[in-house]
Structure formats: structure tokens, C-alpha cells
Design a protein around this motif. Structure first.
Motif, PDB file in Angstrom:
ATOM      1  N   LYS A   1       0.815  -1.225   0.000  1.00  0.00           N
ATOM      2  CA  LYS A   1       0.000   0.000   0.000  1.00  0.00           C
ATOM      3  C   LYS A   1       0.849   1.276   0.000  1.00  0.00           C
ATOM      4  CE  LYS A   1      -3.965  -2.246   2.196  1.00  0.00           C
ATOM      5  NZ  LYS A   1      -4.638  -2.454   0.886  1.00  0.00           N
ATOM      6  N   LEU A   2       1.956   1.217  -0.738  1.00  0.00           N
ATOM      7  CA  LEU A   2       2.834   2.390  -0.811  1.00  0.00           C
ATOM      8  C   LEU A   2       2.259   3.469  -1.724  1.00  0.00           C
ATOM      9  CD1 LEU A   2       6.325   0.626  -0.957  1.00  0.00           C
ATOM     10  CD2 LEU A   2       5.091   1.509   1.031  1.00  0.00           C
ATOM     11  N   PHE A   3       1.443   3.070  -2.689  1.00  0.00           N
ATOM     12  CA  PHE A   3       0.783   4.076  -3.526  1.00  0.00           C
ATOM     13  C   PHE A   3      -0.188   4.890  -2.675  1.00  0.00           C
ATOM     14  CE2 PHE A   3       1.646   0.899  -7.041  1.00  0.00           C
ATOM     15  CZ  PHE A   3       2.631   1.661  -7.639  1.00  0.00           C
ATOM     16  N   GLU A   4      -1.001   4.176  -1.883  1.00  0.00           N
ATOM     17  CA  GLU A   4      -1.956   4.859  -1.000  1.00  0.00           C
ATOM     18  C   GLU A   4      -1.232   5.764  -0.011  1.00  0.00           C
ATOM     19  OE1 GLU A   4      -1.992   1.756  -1.852  1.00  0.00           O
ATOM     20  OE2 GLU A   4      -4.022   0.979  -2.128  1.00  0.00           O
ATOM     21  N   LYS A   5      -0.099   5.283   0.491  1.00  0.00           N
ATOM     22  CA  LYS A   5       0.698   6.075   1.431  1.00  0.00           C
ATOM     23  C   LYS A   5       1.110   7.405   0.810  1.00  0.00           C
ATOM     24  CE  LYS A   5       5.195   5.982   3.792  1.00  0.00           C
ATOM     25  NZ  LYS A   5       6.423   5.178   4.046  1.00  0.00           N
ATOM     26  N   ASN A   6       1.349   7.393  -0.496  1.00  0.00           N
ATOM     27  CA  ASN A   6       1.779   8.603  -1.209  1.00  0.00           C
ATOM     28  C   ASN A   6       0.634   9.261  -1.973  1.00  0.00           C
ATOM     29  OD1 ASN A   6       4.910   8.906  -0.973  1.00  0.00           O
ATOM     30  ND2 ASN A   6       4.533   6.710  -1.192  1.00  0.00           N
ATOM     31  N   ASN A   7      -0.600   8.941  -1.546  1.00  0.00           N
ATOM     32  CA  ASN A   7      -1.810   9.634  -1.995  1.00  0.00           C
ATOM     33  C   ASN A   7      -2.122   9.453  -3.483  1.00  0.00           C
ATOM     34  OD1 ASN A   7      -3.970  11.058  -0.841  1.00  0.00           O
ATOM     35  ND2 ASN A   7      -3.293  12.982  -1.738  1.00  0.00           N
ATOM     36  N   VAL A   8      -1.844   8.254  -4.002  1.00  0.00           N
ATOM     37  CA  VAL A   8      -2.251   7.921  -5.363  1.00  0.00           C
ATOM     38  C   VAL A   8      -2.921   6.545  -5.372  1.00  0.00           C
ATOM     39  CG1 VAL A   8      -0.567   9.332  -6.600  1.00  0.00           C
ATOM     40  CG2 VAL A   8       0.059   7.019  -5.896  1.00  0.00           C
ATOM     41  N   LYS A   9      -3.848   6.374  -6.295  1.00  0.00           N
ATOM     42  CA  LYS A   9      -4.502   5.082  -6.512  1.00  0.00           C
ATOM     43  C   LYS A   9      -4.145   4.633  -7.924  1.00  0.00           C
ATOM     44  CE  LYS A   9      -8.723   6.415  -5.585  1.00  0.00           C
ATOM     45  NZ  LYS A   9     -10.203   6.355  -5.358  1.00  0.00           N
ATOM     46  N   VAL A  10      -3.448   3.497  -8.025  1.00  0.00           N
ATOM     47  CA  VAL A  10      -2.950   3.032  -9.323  1.00  0.00           C
ATOM     48  C   VAL A  10      -3.708   1.774  -9.750  1.00  0.00           C
ATOM     49  CG1 VAL A  10      -0.939   2.305 -10.639  1.00  0.00           C
ATOM     50  CG2 VAL A  10      -0.676   3.984  -8.806  1.00  0.00           C
ATOM     51  N   ALA A  11      -4.256   1.812 -10.957  1.00  0.00           N
ATOM     52  CA  ALA A  11      -4.949   0.665 -11.540  1.00  0.00           C
ATOM     53  C   ALA A  11      -4.121   0.172 -12.729  1.00  0.00           C
ATOM     54  CB  ALA A  11      -6.349   1.051 -11.992  1.00  0.00           C
ATOM     55  N   PHE A  12      -3.741  -1.106 -12.712  1.00  0.00           N
ATOM     56  CA  PHE A  12      -2.910  -1.674 -13.771  1.00  0.00           C
ATOM     57  C   PHE A  12      -3.769  -2.361 -14.833  1.00  0.00           C
ATOM     58  CE2 PHE A  12      -0.266  -1.848  -9.889  1.00  0.00           C
ATOM     59  CZ  PHE A  12       0.755  -1.005 -10.297  1.00  0.00           C
ATOM     60  N   THR A  13      -3.363  -2.189 -16.093  1.00  0.00           N
ATOM     61  CA  THR A  13      -4.026  -2.856 -17.212  1.00  0.00           C
ATOM     62  C   THR A  13      -2.969  -3.545 -18.067  1.00  0.00           C
ATOM     63  OG1 THR A  13      -5.802  -1.205 -17.299  1.00  0.00           O
ATOM     64  CG2 THR A  13      -5.469  -2.572 -19.253  1.00  0.00           C
ATOM     65  N   LYS A  14      -3.139  -4.838 -18.309  1.00  0.00           N
ATOM     66  CA  LYS A  14      -2.226  -5.588 -19.183  1.00  0.00           C
ATOM     67  C   LYS A  14      -2.676  -5.369 -20.625  1.00  0.00           C
ATOM     68  CE  LYS A  14       0.644  -9.006 -20.386  1.00  0.00           C
ATOM     69  NZ  LYS A  14       0.336  -9.120 -21.814  1.00  0.00           N
ATOM     70  N   VAL A  15      -1.758  -4.928 -21.471  1.00  0.00           N
ATOM     71  CA  VAL A  15      -2.067  -4.695 -22.891  1.00  0.00           C
ATOM     72  C   VAL A  15      -1.144  -5.548 -23.753  1.00  0.00           C
ATOM     73  CG1 VAL A  15      -2.881  -2.348 -22.477  1.00  0.00           C
ATOM     74  CG2 VAL A  15      -0.475  -2.718 -23.028  1.00  0.00           C
TER      75      VAL A  15
END
Length: 339
Positions: free
Chosen positions: A71-85
């Protein structure tokens, strides 16, 4: 009935007043706690959403796995969604339209894109060495055995192809002259070209390299032993996103920096292996091999190897894929990297 004495009356009154005071104090504390919570909630900015495209799925993305799991993204105030292309071309196309705000990609396609006017920046890298290996059929013992043979590439002009052609030249072979080069697509289909006998050699990244060994192929060269300066999984961002959300880009890179540092600590090795096993549906032995392969190449703080970008520019130009001029200043924006 007996009358209460003055002393008794005073004691009773004092006890009553004390009880009321305690009650009011409790209510005040509760109200104060609620107010404090509201203030804290109001003072914290809403987390920024980032959509990130991944053109493959392998252990090279370990910092992303760690940041997500811890949860390091949340700790730094971002929400990251990954998409495989399916491949870097699709990822780049989505980045240019801002469908994705960040992608992971080889540098060569972005270099040609920026030269053509694309609003894209390199903001960091997951690794600062090549993650490719050269695999051949058992009868190819050295590069000189390839004369007159067929080798398999991904697609002419992309980063994989550029590295393969560089390796051939570096080992005294003229691409399209001493060897014939065929387009075979992604890692799995390039390996299949070797297994089926269509080609004698190709360039592979992990974990397909493990499948190559299991198929009877052998590693002829480790690219990072010859190509000393490179950035394999670079972090590219949409220019509009960077202008409108600089704090989100900084938060993303801060999470990557912390995740990379965590992954490199020897005491976390077992945890990293288990994370790779879970993310890639891989057995423990293969996960250990993948971790050991990736670990030396992870870039501290996500810092870009600038010599590697220069190499990519010059080599892309030599292939004829780069039309016009582009500089590292136009390509790189390091303001988002945490020192």
C-alpha cells in the motif's frame, strides 16, 4: 420521616454536580474527537487516480508488485490501476491519448514518438540494465555459427529488434546479410520459432527464458554483459497529466523508490520470492531464479541511466527508425524522482 441535615444535603448536592460534570466532560471529549476527525479528513487531499498500462507481466515489475502489496501508492496519496495490454505499441497509443497516464515501456518507441511531436516524458525507470538474454538452438555454439541462418525478432524497428540487431553487429554479423531476420512477434512466439525449427536464435526476456531452457534451448549471451548502459522498463508519463497532476507523479515515483529499496533488502528475499510466485503463478524455484535475475538491475529511486537513453537515441537513429533529432532534454523529466 427524618429531615436531611445541612451536611447531608451539601454532600448529596456535590455528588450530583460531580456526576453531571463527568457526563458533560465525556460528551465534550466525544464531540472533540469527532471534530478532530473531521478536520483531519478535510485537510487530507483526495487520492489521485492513475491508470497504468503494462505491455507484459514478469518479475521486472517487482517494484510495482511491492508498492501495491504494501500500500505504498496509497501512502503517497495515489490510486494506481494496472491494465495488461498486448505490447508496447498499444501501451504507447493509450499513453498519447491519456487513456493511460503512465506506462512501462522500452525507450526506443517513445524516442520515435517524441521526435514526431508526442507529448510524453520519461519520468523514471524500474531498472537500469537490459533484461534480455540471447537464446539459441543446441547446435549454435557461438555467433559465427549463425552465418547463413535465420534469427527471430519481434517486429522490425521496435526496441526488441533494435537490441537484437545491435547484438548481431557487436558479434561481427551483418543483419539481413549474414543472417536472415524474420518477425515472430512476442516472447512466446519467438521461442516457438526456435522450437519449431523456423529460426536458430532469438532474444527473450524472463520468464520466457526459463521456458526456453526447459525446451532445450541454451543461453548464448546475457545482454547486460555486453550492453552496459540501458533502461529496460522505463516509466513514461503523459505530458498533460504531468502538468495537471505533478503531485500525483511525485507520489507515484516516491512509492516506486520506497518499493525498490524494500525489495533490495536481503532480509526481504523470501517475501519477494513469494510475491513473484503469487503474481506470476510461478513455482518457487523459477521465482527464485527470476528474482536473482532481476535484483541486480533494479534502479535506485527509479533513477534513469542517461547514458542508456543516449545509447537508445543513437541506435534508433542508426536503424533509420528515428526521423529527425531528439535530445535527452526533450525526453527526460527527472523532477518527480525522490532524492
Amino acid at each position: 420521616m427524618k429531615k436531611c441535615t445541612n451536611k447531608t444535603f451539601v454532600s448529596t448536592l456535590l455528588a450530583l454536580l460531580f456526576s453531571v460534570a463527568l457526563l458533560l466532560s465525556g460528551c465534550g471529549a466525544a464531540d472533540g474527537a469527532k471534530l478532530e476527525a473531521k478536520v483531519k479528513s478535510a485537510g487530507k487531499a483526495e487520492a489521485s487516480d492513475i491508470k497504468m498500462a503494462l505491455p507484459s507481466m514478469n518479475a521486472s515489475y517487482l517494484p510495482l508488485f511491492v508498492a501495491e502489496a504494501n500500500k505504498l501508492f496509497e501512502k503517497n496519496n495515489v490510486k494506481v490501476a494496472f491494465t495488461k495490454v498486448q505490447g508496447g505499441v498499444i501501451a504507447l497509443r493509450g499513453l498519447q491519448t491519456n487513456e493511460f497516464q503512465i506506462i512501462s515501456s522500452l525507450p526506443e518507441s517513445v524516442i520515435t514518438g517524441v521526435a514526431q511531436g508526442a507529448d510524453i516524458k520519461m519520468i523514471g525507470t524500474l531498472d537500469d540494465h537490459s533484461m534480455y538474454s540471447i537464446y539459441a538452438t543446441s547446435d549454435i555454439k557461438s555467433p559465427k555459427d549463425l552465418k547463413g541462418q535465420v534469427v527471430a525478432t519481434n517486429r522490425t524497428g521496435n526496441g526488441t529488434d533494435i537490441q537484437l540487431r545491435w547484438w548481431l553487429k557487436n558479434n561481427g554479423l551483418a543483419p539481413d546479410k549474414d543472417v536472415r531476420i524474420i518477425e515472430a512477434g512476442e516472447n512466446s512466439t519467438r521461442l516457438q520459432a526456435l522450437v519449431s525449427g523456423q529460426a536458430k536464435l532469438t532474444i527473450l526476456s524472463q520468464p520466457t527464458d526459463l521456458k526456453a531452457e526447459a525446451s532445450g534451448m541454451h543461453k548464448l549471451a546475457l545482454m547486460r554483459d555486453e550492453l552496459k548502459s540501458y533502461n529496460h522498463n522505463m516509466l513514461m508519463a503523459n505530458g498533460q497529466f504531468l502538468k495537471e497532476n505533478p503531485d500525483a507523479a511525485k507520489g507515484f515515483m516516491a512509492a516506486i523508490a520506497e518499493a525498490t529499496e524494500y525489495a533490495k533488502k536481503p532480509e526481504n528475499r523470501e517475501e519477494m520470492v513469494k510475491l513473484i510466485m503469487g503474481k506470476l503463478d510461478m513455482g518457487e524455484e523459477d521465482a527464485q531464479k527470476s528474482f536473482d535475475f532481476v535484483l541486480p538491475a533494479l534502479a535506485n529511486q527509479g533513477k534513469i541511466n542517461r547514458d542508456g537513453v543516449e545509447w537508445a537515441i543513437e541506435t534508433t537513429k542508426e536503424t533509420g527508425m528515428l526521423k529527425g533529432e531528439v535530445t535527452t532534454k526533450e525526453l527526460i523529466e527527472e523532477a518527480y524522482i525522490t532524492e
